[in-house]
Design a protein around this motif. Structure first.
Motif, PDB file in Angstrom:
ATOM      1  N   GLN A  85       0.798  -1.216   0.000  1.00  0.00           N
ATOM      2  CA  GLN A  85       0.000   0.000   0.000  1.00  0.00           C
ATOM      3  C   GLN A  85       0.837   1.275   0.000  1.00  0.00           C
ATOM      4  O   GLN A  85       0.807   2.081   0.933  1.00  0.00           O
ATOM      5  CB  GLN A  85      -0.984  -0.008   1.176  1.00  0.00           C
ATOM      6  CG  GLN A  85      -2.069  -1.063   1.021  1.00  0.00           C
ATOM      7  CD  GLN A  85      -2.969  -0.789  -0.178  1.00  0.00           C
ATOM      8  OE1 GLN A  85      -3.802   0.098  -0.124  1.00  0.00           O
ATOM      9  NE2 GLN A  85      -2.806  -1.534  -1.263  1.00  0.00           N
ATOM     10  N   HIS A  86       1.598   1.442  -1.066  1.00  0.00           N
ATOM     11  CA  HIS A  86       2.418   2.629  -1.255  1.00  0.00           C
ATOM     12  C   HIS A  86       1.529   3.868  -1.235  1.00  0.00           C
ATOM     13  O   HIS A  86       0.671   4.031  -2.096  1.00  0.00           O
ATOM     14  CB  HIS A  86       3.149   2.511  -2.591  1.00  0.00           C
ATOM     15  CG  HIS A  86       4.127   3.597  -2.853  1.00  0.00           C
ATOM     16  ND1 HIS A  86       4.669   3.790  -4.099  1.00  0.00           N
ATOM     17  CD2 HIS A  86       4.679   4.538  -2.058  1.00  0.00           C
ATOM     18  CE1 HIS A  86       5.508   4.802  -4.054  1.00  0.00           C
ATOM     19  NE2 HIS A  86       5.536   5.273  -2.829  1.00  0.00           N
ATOM     20  N   LYS A 108      -2.317  -5.129   8.076  1.00  0.00           N
ATOM     21  CA  LYS A 108      -1.372  -6.033   8.741  1.00  0.00           C
ATOM     22  C   LYS A 108      -0.019  -6.043   8.032  1.00  0.00           C
ATOM     23  O   LYS A 108       1.030  -6.096   8.680  1.00  0.00           O
ATOM     24  CB  LYS A 108      -1.943  -7.449   8.809  1.00  0.00           C
ATOM     25  CG  LYS A 108      -3.066  -7.587   9.811  1.00  0.00           C
ATOM     26  CD  LYS A 108      -3.644  -8.988   9.818  1.00  0.00           C
ATOM     27  CE  LYS A 108      -4.788  -9.090  10.805  1.00  0.00           C
ATOM     28  NZ  LYS A 108      -5.447 -10.411  10.736  1.00  0.00           N
ATOM     29  N   ASN A 109      -0.019  -5.996   6.704  1.00  0.00           N
ATOM     30  CA  ASN A 109       1.243  -5.937   5.953  1.00  0.00           C
ATOM     31  C   ASN A 109       2.026  -4.684   6.323  1.00  0.00           C
ATOM     32  O   ASN A 109       3.230  -4.749   6.595  1.00  0.00           O
ATOM     33  CB  ASN A 109       0.988  -5.938   4.441  1.00  0.00           C
ATOM     34  CG  ASN A 109       0.559  -7.276   3.903  1.00  0.00           C
ATOM     35  OD1 ASN A 109       0.567  -8.284   4.607  1.00  0.00           O
ATOM     36  ND2 ASN A 109       0.157  -7.299   2.653  1.00  0.00           N
ATOM     37  N   VAL A 110       1.346  -3.535   6.333  1.00  0.00           N
ATOM     38  CA  VAL A 110       2.009  -2.264   6.632  1.00  0.00           C
ATOM     39  C   VAL A 110       2.522  -2.268   8.077  1.00  0.00           C
ATOM     40  O   VAL A 110       3.643  -1.822   8.348  1.00  0.00           O
ATOM     41  CB  VAL A 110       1.047  -1.084   6.360  1.00  0.00           C
ATOM     42  CG1 VAL A 110       1.623   0.227   6.863  1.00  0.00           C
ATOM     43  CG2 VAL A 110       0.734  -0.994   4.864  1.00  0.00           C
ATOM     44  N   CYS A 133       6.748   0.860  -8.255  1.00  0.00           N
ATOM     45  CA  CYS A 133       6.428   1.902  -9.237  1.00  0.00           C
ATOM     46  C   CYS A 133       7.657   2.720  -9.621  1.00  0.00           C
ATOM     47  O   CYS A 133       7.760   3.190 -10.757  1.00  0.00           O
ATOM     48  CB  CYS A 133       5.305   2.814  -8.735  1.00  0.00           C
ATOM     49  SG  CYS A 133       5.715   3.764  -7.261  1.00  0.00           S
ATOM     50  N   ASP A 134       8.596   2.904  -8.692  1.00  0.00           N
ATOM     51  CA  ASP A 134       9.828   3.634  -9.011  1.00  0.00           C
ATOM     52  C   ASP A 134      10.675   2.847 -10.004  1.00  0.00           C
ATOM     53  O   ASP A 134      11.277   3.419 -10.913  1.00  0.00           O
ATOM     54  CB  ASP A 134      10.638   3.910  -7.743  1.00  0.00           C
ATOM     55  CG  ASP A 134       9.935   4.873  -6.803  1.00  0.00           C
ATOM     56  OD1 ASP A 134       9.157   5.717  -7.293  1.00  0.00           O
ATOM     57  OD2 ASP A 134      10.158   4.776  -5.582  1.00  0.00           O
ATOM     58  N   ILE A 135      10.724   1.541  -9.820  1.00  0.00           N
ATOM     59  CA  ILE A 135      11.479   0.681 -10.737  1.00  0.00           C
ATOM     60  C   ILE A 135      10.826   0.692 -12.115  1.00  0.00           C
ATOM     61  O   ILE A 135      11.505   0.784 -13.137  1.00  0.00           O
ATOM     62  CB  ILE A 135      11.599  -0.747 -10.166  1.00  0.00           C
ATOM     63  CG1 ILE A 135      12.497  -0.720  -8.923  1.00  0.00           C
ATOM     64  CG2 ILE A 135      12.127  -1.719 -11.206  1.00  0.00           C
ATOM     65  CD1 ILE A 135      12.530  -2.016  -8.140  1.00  0.00           C
ATOM     66  N   LYS A 136       9.495   0.633 -12.142  1.00  0.00           N
ATOM     67  CA  LYS A 136       8.776   0.666 -13.418  1.00  0.00           C
ATOM     68  C   LYS A 136       8.964   2.004 -14.130  1.00  0.00           C
ATOM     69  O   LYS A 136       9.111   2.051 -15.343  1.00  0.00           O
ATOM     70  CB  LYS A 136       7.273   0.433 -13.198  1.00  0.00           C
ATOM     71  CG  LYS A 136       6.899  -0.985 -12.905  1.00  0.00           C
ATOM     72  CD  LYS A 136       5.395  -1.101 -12.732  1.00  0.00           C
ATOM     73  CE  LYS A 136       4.963  -2.513 -12.486  1.00  0.00           C
ATOM     74  NZ  LYS A 136       3.505  -2.637 -12.294  1.00  0.00           N
ATOM     75  N   ALA A 137       8.946   3.091 -13.367  1.00  0.00           N
ATOM     76  CA  ALA A 137       9.015   4.430 -13.958  1.00  0.00           C
ATOM     77  C   ALA A 137      10.393   4.732 -14.524  1.00  0.00           C
ATOM     78  O   ALA A 137      10.518   5.270 -15.626  1.00  0.00           O
ATOM     79  CB  ALA A 137       8.629   5.482 -12.927  1.00  0.00           C
ATOM     80  N   ASP A 138      11.453   4.402 -13.760  1.00  0.00           N
ATOM     81  CA  ASP A 138      12.807   4.715 -14.216  1.00  0.00           C
ATOM     82  C   ASP A 138      13.799   3.799 -13.507  1.00  0.00           C
ATOM     83  O   ASP A 138      14.344   4.160 -12.459  1.00  0.00           O
ATOM     84  CB  ASP A 138      13.135   6.186 -13.958  1.00  0.00           C
ATOM     85  CG  ASP A 138      14.390   6.644 -14.688  1.00  0.00           C
ATOM     86  OD1 ASP A 138      15.200   5.785 -15.101  1.00  0.00           O
ATOM     87  OD2 ASP A 138      14.568   7.866 -14.830  1.00  0.00           O
TER      88      ASP A 138
END
Length: 156
Positions: A85-86, A108-110, A133-138
């Protein structure tokens, strides 16, 4: 074949439409592994190419970090935006089907992530979270940022 669309709500309130049945979605979700994910493999490959050597998923450490760099006393978790849950990320949606179940699971994960980070820091480790998402973006910029964090903040 029946055409069913299932909704999911995002943090921004807009809904997403699922184009597969609940049986197919269940099978897909069950197949998601906790380690060696594509974003993790891409980051590891980039760090290795830059001369960084690391251990993987050390069971002796809280939360079994994805990447452990003992020389720099640093660990890296590669978090999937959905599962962890970014905040503010478009990939951090909550399925509308069984929403209560999912919200409880995500909470619970967070919470577990927070406990693991605190435990690692108490042991003297530096902790870095890298979001999918950071890896996907750049990818290149993400690898460079992580490398700088590893090398610059600690002299070996």
């Amino acid at each position: 074949m029946e055409s069913i669309q299932f909704g999911a709500s995002r943090q921004d309130g807009n809904s997403l439409v699922d184009v597969v049945s609940s049986k197919v979605r269940s099978r897909m979700m069950a197949g998601i592994g906790g380690k060696d994910t594509r974003p993790e493999l891409e980051l590891r490959k980039g760090l290795f190419a830059r001369g960084l050597r690391y251990r993987l998923h050390d069971r002796k450490l809280p939360g079994r970090p994805d990447i452990v760099l003992p020389r720099w006393n640093a660990v890296v978790f590669v978090h999937g935006c959905f599962w962890h849950q970014h905040p503010g990320c478009r990939y951090a949606s909550t399925p509308s089907t069984r929403a209560e179940f999912w919200m409880d699971k995500f909470a619970k994960n967070v919470e577990r992530d927070g406990r693991n980070i605190a435990a690692l820091e108490a042991l003297g480790w530096r902790v870095r979270i890298v979001w999918e998402c950071d890896i996907k973006a750049d990818l290149d910029a993400t690898i460079l940022n992580v490398e700088r964090w590893i090398r610059d903040e600690h002299s070996a």
